[in-house]
Design a protein around this motif. Structure first.
Motif, PDB file in Angstrom:
ATOM      1  N   GLY A 185      45.316  44.855  50.569  1.00 59.13           N
ATOM      2  CA  GLY A 185      43.894  44.456  49.865  1.00 59.13           C
ATOM      3  C   GLY A 185      43.947  45.328  48.333  1.00 59.13           C
ATOM      4  N   HIS A 225      48.795  41.847  54.546  1.00 60.25           N
ATOM      5  CA  HIS A 225      47.305  42.202  54.641  1.00 60.25           C
ATOM      6  C   HIS A 225      47.019  43.188  53.595  1.00 60.25           C
ATOM      7  N   ASP A 251      45.120  48.876  48.558  1.00 57.96           N
ATOM      8  CA  ASP A 251      44.674  49.687  49.696  1.00 57.96           C
ATOM      9  C   ASP A 251      45.746  50.380  50.308  1.00 57.96           C
ATOM     10  N   LYS A 280      38.031  39.713  43.765  1.00 56.82           N
ATOM     11  CA  LYS A 280      37.146  38.978  45.097  1.00 56.82           C
ATOM     12  C   LYS A 280      37.912  39.923  46.201  1.00 56.82           C
ATOM     13  N   ARG A 281      37.295  41.137  46.346  1.00 55.77           N
ATOM     14  CA  ARG A 281      37.779  42.267  47.644  1.00 55.77           C
ATOM     15  C   ARG A 281      37.832  41.392  49.086  1.00 55.77           C
ATOM     16  N   GLU A 282      36.945  40.509  49.349  1.00 58.52           N
ATOM     17  CA  GLU A 282      36.819  40.112  50.874  1.00 58.52           C
ATOM     18  C   GLU A 282      37.933  39.234  50.790  1.00 58.52           C
ATOM     19  N   GLU A 283      38.260  38.374  49.770  1.00 61.68           N
ATOM     20  CA  GLU A 283      39.176  37.048  49.751  1.00 61.68           C
ATOM     21  C   GLU A 283      40.592  37.912  49.330  1.00 61.68           C
ATOM     22  N   LYS A 284      40.758  39.195  49.080  1.00 65.16           N
ATOM     23  CA  LYS A 284      41.955  40.055  48.594  1.00 65.16           C
ATOM     24  C   LYS A 284      42.611  39.173  47.565  1.00 65.16           C
ATOM     25  N   ARG A 285      41.923  38.973  46.559  1.00 65.53           N
ATOM     26  CA  ARG A 285      42.269  37.903  45.515  1.00 65.53           C
ATOM     27  C   ARG A 285      41.940  38.592  44.119  1.00 65.53           C
TER      28      ARG A 285
END
Length: 133
Positions: A73, A71, A90, A23-28
């Motif tokens: 990711g 922060h 990242d 879940k890239r957007e949720e960093k999960r």
């Protein structure tokens, strides 16, 4: 499971993943295991408990406390044989090989491990926030 599957697994996996979701957007990262357990791992948590030598060292006395990753990711997940994944963060960290066994163990102990991490940060005067340049 076949004997071949076990023979090719250097980590002695007991629980195998059924599904892995980034879940890239949720960093999960989410993983469903064959024992019915499902775990949702924040990227920051995975980064600070990475099984890499950079984080864990080569013995317990060399373990590093990784600060400033609030922060971070995940940019990708790569299969490593049939027994693990390499997580590409990242912040360019990509050397940890997360075996299915390790992912299951840290999933079960996530609350305890997170509390221990926060206590280590506090004891060392470190922060989850990245240093400002």
């Amino acid at each position: 499971m076949t004997e071949e599957r076990f023979a090719s697994d250097p980590f002695g996996t007991v629980h195998w993943p059924l599904e892995i979701r980034l879940k890239r957007e949720e960093k999960r990262l989410e993983v469903d295991f064959d024992d019915g357990r499902s775990f949702s791992y924040p990227a920051e948590f995975l980064r600070v408990v990475s099984p890499s030598a950079e984080v864990q060292g080569h013995n317990a006395s060399q373990k590093q406390t990784v600060a400033g990753r609030r922060h971070v990711g995940i940019v990708g997940v790569e299969a490593v044989g049939n027994y693990a994944v390499r997580i590409l963060f990242d912040d360019l960290h990509d050397s940890g090989i997360f075996s299915w066994k390790y992912l299951h163990e840290i999933g079960e102990g996530q609350d305890r491990l997170w509390d221990e991490y926060l206590a280590e940060l506090a004891a060392k005067g470190l922060s989850r926030e990245p240093k400002r340049r």
